[in-house]
Design a protein around this motif. Sequence first.
Motif, PDB file in Angstrom:
ATOM      1  N   PHE A  85       0.831  -1.206   0.000  1.00 29.95           N
ATOM      2  CA  PHE A  85       0.000   0.000   0.000  1.00 29.95           C
ATOM      3  C   PHE A  85       0.872   1.266   0.000  1.00 29.95           C
ATOM      4  O   PHE A  85       0.535   2.264  -0.645  1.00 29.95           O
ATOM      5  CB  PHE A  85      -0.946   0.002   1.203  1.00 29.95           C
ATOM      6  N   ILE A  86       1.997   1.219   0.722  1.00 31.31           N
ATOM      7  CA  ILE A  86       2.909   2.374   0.726  1.00 31.31           C
ATOM      8  C   ILE A  86       3.506   2.576  -0.665  1.00 31.31           C
ATOM      9  O   ILE A  86       3.584   3.706  -1.163  1.00 31.31           O
ATOM     10  CB  ILE A  86       4.016   2.181   1.776  1.00 31.31           C
ATOM     11  N   MET A  87       3.924   1.476  -1.318  1.00 32.59           N
ATOM     12  CA  MET A  87       4.466   1.599  -2.673  1.00 32.59           C
ATOM     13  C   MET A  87       3.408   2.113  -3.648  1.00 32.59           C
ATOM     14  O   MET A  87       3.711   2.911  -4.544  1.00 32.59           O
ATOM     15  CB  MET A  87       5.009   0.250  -3.153  1.00 32.59           C
ATOM     16  N   ALA A  88       2.168   1.646  -3.483  1.00 35.31           N
ATOM     17  CA  ALA A  88       1.079   2.133  -4.342  1.00 35.31           C
ATOM     18  C   ALA A  88       0.887   3.633  -4.156  1.00 35.31           C
ATOM     19  O   ALA A  88       0.666   4.367  -5.128  1.00 35.31           O
ATOM     20  CB  ALA A  88      -0.208   1.379  -4.027  1.00 35.31           C
ATOM     21  N   LEU A  89       0.977   4.102  -2.905  1.00 35.55           N
ATOM     22  CA  LEU A  89       0.863   5.533  -2.641  1.00 35.55           C
ATOM     23  C   LEU A  89       1.982   6.298  -3.340  1.00 35.55           C
ATOM     24  O   LEU A  89       1.752   7.371  -3.917  1.00 35.55           O
ATOM     25  CB  LEU A  89       0.906   5.788  -1.133  1.00 35.55           C
ATOM     26  N   GLY A  90       3.210   5.747  -3.309  1.00 36.58           N
ATOM     27  CA  GLY A  90       4.329   6.394  -3.998  1.00 36.58           C
ATOM     28  C   GLY A  90       4.082   6.520  -5.490  1.00 36.58           C
ATOM     29  O   GLY A  90       4.378   7.554  -6.098  1.00 36.58           O
ATOM     30  N   CYS A  91       3.527   5.460  -6.096  1.00 32.52           N
ATOM     31  CA  CYS A  91       3.204   5.520  -7.528  1.00 32.52           C
ATOM     32  C   CYS A  91       2.108   6.544  -7.798  1.00 32.52           C
ATOM     33  O   CYS A  91       2.145   7.257  -8.810  1.00 32.52           O
ATOM     34  CB  CYS A  91       2.768   4.143  -8.022  1.00 32.52           C
ATOM     35  N   TYR A  92       1.134   6.629  -6.894  1.00 33.37           N
ATOM     36  CA  TYR A  92       0.051   7.614  -7.064  1.00 33.37           C
ATOM     37  C   TYR A  92       0.604   9.033  -7.023  1.00 33.37           C
ATOM     38  O   TYR A  92       0.194   9.895  -7.811  1.00 33.37           O
ATOM     39  CB  TYR A  92      -0.994   7.420  -5.963  1.00 33.37           C
TER      40      TYR A  92
END
Length: 496
Positions: A342-349
């Motif tokens: 979820f943290i990596m997904a936030l970074g991509c967002y």
Amino acid sequence: MSVEHKVSLRAWVAVIGGLFGCFMAGMNVHVTSAALPEIEGSLGATFEEGSWISTAYLVAEIVMIPLTAWLVQVFSLRRVMLVGSFVFLVASVACSWAPNLTVMIAIRVVQGAAGAVLIPLSFQLIITELPASKVAMGMALFSLSNSVAQAAGPSIGGWLTDAYSWRWIFYLQLIPGVLLLWAVAWAIDAKPMQLKLIGQGDWAGIAAMILGLGGLQIVLEEGGRKDWFGSDFIVGMSLMAAVALSYFVWSQLFGRRAFINLRLLKRYNFGVASVAMFIFGAATFGLVFLVPNYLSQQQGYNAREIGVSLIAYGVVQLLLAPLMPRFMTWLSPKIMVATGFFIMALGCYLGAHLDADSAANVIIPSTVVRGIGQPFIMVALSVLAVSGLAKSEAGSASALFSMLRNLGGAVGTAGLTQLVAMRERFHSERIGESINVFVPAVQERLGQAADLEIGWARMIEGVRHQAYLMAYGDAFYVACLALAGCGVAALVMRRS
């Protein structure tokens, strides 16, 4: 202290020596990322052609990684690591002398094939040499070696490229390579070879794997340039890959000479973790390739500036990785894995919102957030994957896990590259529909130009620039959705 917790000095040297191999493989990917635009320019390669510099290495790794466990059975772990490390070092030096793109790709294939043993055997040494109570620490060191490579690779590679030449970056493999050779020679016992197994090898399955994985990668790389299934070549390669991979899977599941245990994927945790690692590799390697190209092509960064922009990505992992075993005593491993995704997904967002002013001010926060998430995934996911497996299954488990991570990396690099190219064309066409000489705003803009032809060319260039910004944003969005999906899947994993 109980016997289970005691680890001999030779075992630690073997594990740490293996981590130097993991570091070399990671450094090799990340050190070239900062200098990739300069390498492409020096060798006369386009953006899409340049992806082969990374992809050729990854494809060769993918083809060889499944063979690692079998090679160890035939020649012994010591010999495989010594030969692989030596050839890897020789190929690294040869890369610095490459005169053109064709030669560079050929050497990268050799380098990838030789280095293919380094990551799975590093993983295997952690499982076999350390007791269960120390595996989490070993996996944290495994993640740490990748983090150091990510922290040092882009910055040192960018500095060497800017100060001297991109050809110097390949000499960075020499010091860890020599340390690896010494550690393996001293700490790992020599065992007799089982050369009779060569004649008993599943050569049909090996050939099918090479044709299948190689054909799949060619389809991914060349599909966009050849109109996908409008090309007879792409159709032929797709059929070949499908047939070859089908036979490979069948031969490993039901054949008497299987060289890798695909049945491990039926284990609940290992199967889910392997799919998650595939997507993790696709997002990680794909974005490691795209970000330097974005900074170079759309923001005009040189190699040193790209390296400085990417250093925080590795440093934050370097700081967090040693803390992961402690976190695992407080949190459920599956919660750690889900949190990391979820943290990596936030970074991509965060990286998906690009405009003309989106340079380091957007990319650095995006990469830092992704870097925070990665250690949570690398350590906890690896521990969950191998929990419940016997040490005799370590060879196949490490090969499968590493193969799927790198296969994901190759698919992600090729897929995101093609996505950017296709979405750029799409956005250029949509934006271009409103750009014609009958639009008052266009007439006014052209009227302000001293030369109408130059003014029109600059306007078209501006359209393409905006289209590329939107295309790169689309790539970040796709990675965001994939990583978020893995976060949800991690929550249904079972804690052993």
